[in-house]
Design an enzyme around this catalytic site. Structure first.
Site, PDB file in Angstrom:
ATOM      1  N   LYS A  68      18.103  34.027   3.254  1.00  0.00           N
ATOM      2  CA  LYS A  68      19.216  34.586   2.467  1.00  0.00           C
ATOM      3  C   LYS A  68      20.606  34.195   2.989  1.00  0.00           C
ATOM      4  CE  LYS A  68      17.115  38.682   0.407  1.00  0.00           C
ATOM      5  NZ  LYS A  68      17.237  40.134   0.248  1.00  0.00           N
ATOM      6  N   ILE A 220      14.342  53.360  -0.768  1.00  0.00           N
ATOM      7  CA  ILE A 220      14.084  52.002  -1.274  1.00  0.00           C
ATOM      8  C   ILE A 220      12.722  51.453  -0.838  1.00  0.00           C
ATOM      9  CG2 ILE A 220      16.574  51.510  -1.387  1.00  0.00           C
ATOM     10  CD1 ILE A 220      15.996  49.355   0.826  1.00  0.00           C
ATOM     11  N   GLY A 243      11.694  53.425  -4.896  1.00  0.00           N
ATOM     12  CA  GLY A 243      12.124  52.099  -4.451  1.00  0.00           C
ATOM     13  C   GLY A 243      11.714  50.936  -5.348  1.00  0.00           C
TER      14      GLY A 243
END
Ligand code: ATR
Length: 278
Positions: A68, A220, A243
């Site tokens: 990421k 989550i 979540g």
């Protein structure tokens, strides 16, 4: 036309993203594919993989752990959320350019508002964010972007919480113990850490003993769906937020960025729940 989407990361063989995007494609009667592009971190082939993807006809792809941040130098543009978070989970290819986005936080807020539309009526409500990792950062910036201003961040490591708050005077930072003791102040409690995730299903980040009546409690973690944290919230008659809905809505936003079309979400949370519960 036929869309070409994908996901890069490692390990991703069990990712739920292909399932979700295939649902969106068929619901909107669009031709397309969503493929898993696993890149082994030990291969040292990231440069070549990026080159190969550049030369492919992908319309867009998702990015997950551990890439990421690593993917950012390969992009031509970065949107505001991705810039603030310093991480990208969605790339759109447009006229040969790669534009990076982060749909996690906005997806989370969409999922919350869709479950509890009334929260949009009171943006002054007191929000407690538990955790200060990548997920917390995304949710924090998306809440701010949506004008929810009163946020307190509680984390085991105070320094990490301070890093998210930066010089924002309205945001407070407290310890997990303080969060537990002062819990009755908060109207919305968002659990963003991995605490309670399989196989450690008996763990919870804080006790909800002092929770305010009617406060919304969100987690989550989606494996299991009903975490110990949410079980306790339920026992105390608090409305809860699951979540796996974040997973669906971050995908919805990515799909929207790629196609300009907004998938309808009715029934998908129940279907994904069945998939998760095997
Ligand atoms: P992600 O990107 O999924 O948010 P991360 O960046 O590794 O993952 O962040 C994990 C979060 O879970 C952090 O807030 C971490 O607390 P620290 O910053 O103090 O490490 C929190 N966390 C993980 N395990 C925890 C535990 N056993 N108790 C309390 N907090 C925990």
């Amino acid at each position: 036309m036929s869309y070409k989407f994908g996901l890069i990361g490692y390990p991703i063989q069990h990712s739920l993203s292909p399932w979700i995007h295939d649902k969106f494609l068929s619901q909107l009667r669009l031709e397309g594919t969503y493929s898993i592009i696993e890149i082994h971190p030990e291969n040292d082939s990231f440069d070549q993989e990026m080159e190969r993807l550049r030369n492919s006809d992908l319309d867009g792809f998702n990015v997950t752990v551990p890439y990421k941040e690593k993917v950012i130098p390969y992009l031509d543009e970065l949107d505001l959320q991705a810039k603030q978070i310093g991480a990208v989970n969605t790339i759109r290819s447009q006229d040969g350019k790669w534009i990076g986005y982060n749909t996690d936080g906005i997806g989370y807020v969409r999922s919350l508002v869709s479950a509890y539309p009334s929260i949009e009526q009171n943006k002054q409500q007191q929000i407690l964010l538990l955790g200060a990792g990548g997920a917390a950062k995304g949710i924090y910036h998306a809440l701010k972007f949506n004008h929810f201003s009163n946020i307190t961040i509680a984390n085991r490591s105070i320094e990490r919480a301070q890093e998210i708050k930066k010089d924002d005077d309205v945001t407070s930072v407290i310890t997990l113990q303080e969060a537990e003791e002062q819990l009755s102040r908060y109207d919305l409690i968002i659990q963003t850490t991995s605490v309670g995730m399989k196989p450690h299903i008996d763990d919870t980040i804080i006790s909800l003993e002092h929770v305010k009546e009617g406060a919304i409690v969100s987690d989550i973690v989606y494996q299991p769906l009903l975490t110990k944290f949410l079980q306790e919230a339920k026992r105390r008659s608090c409305p809860i937020h699951f979540g796996h809905t974040m997973l669906l809505y971050q995908a919805q936003y990515a799909f929207e960025l790629w196609t300009g079309k907004l998938p309808e979400m009715t029934g998908l949370a129940d279907e994904l729940q069945s998939v998760l519960e095997g």
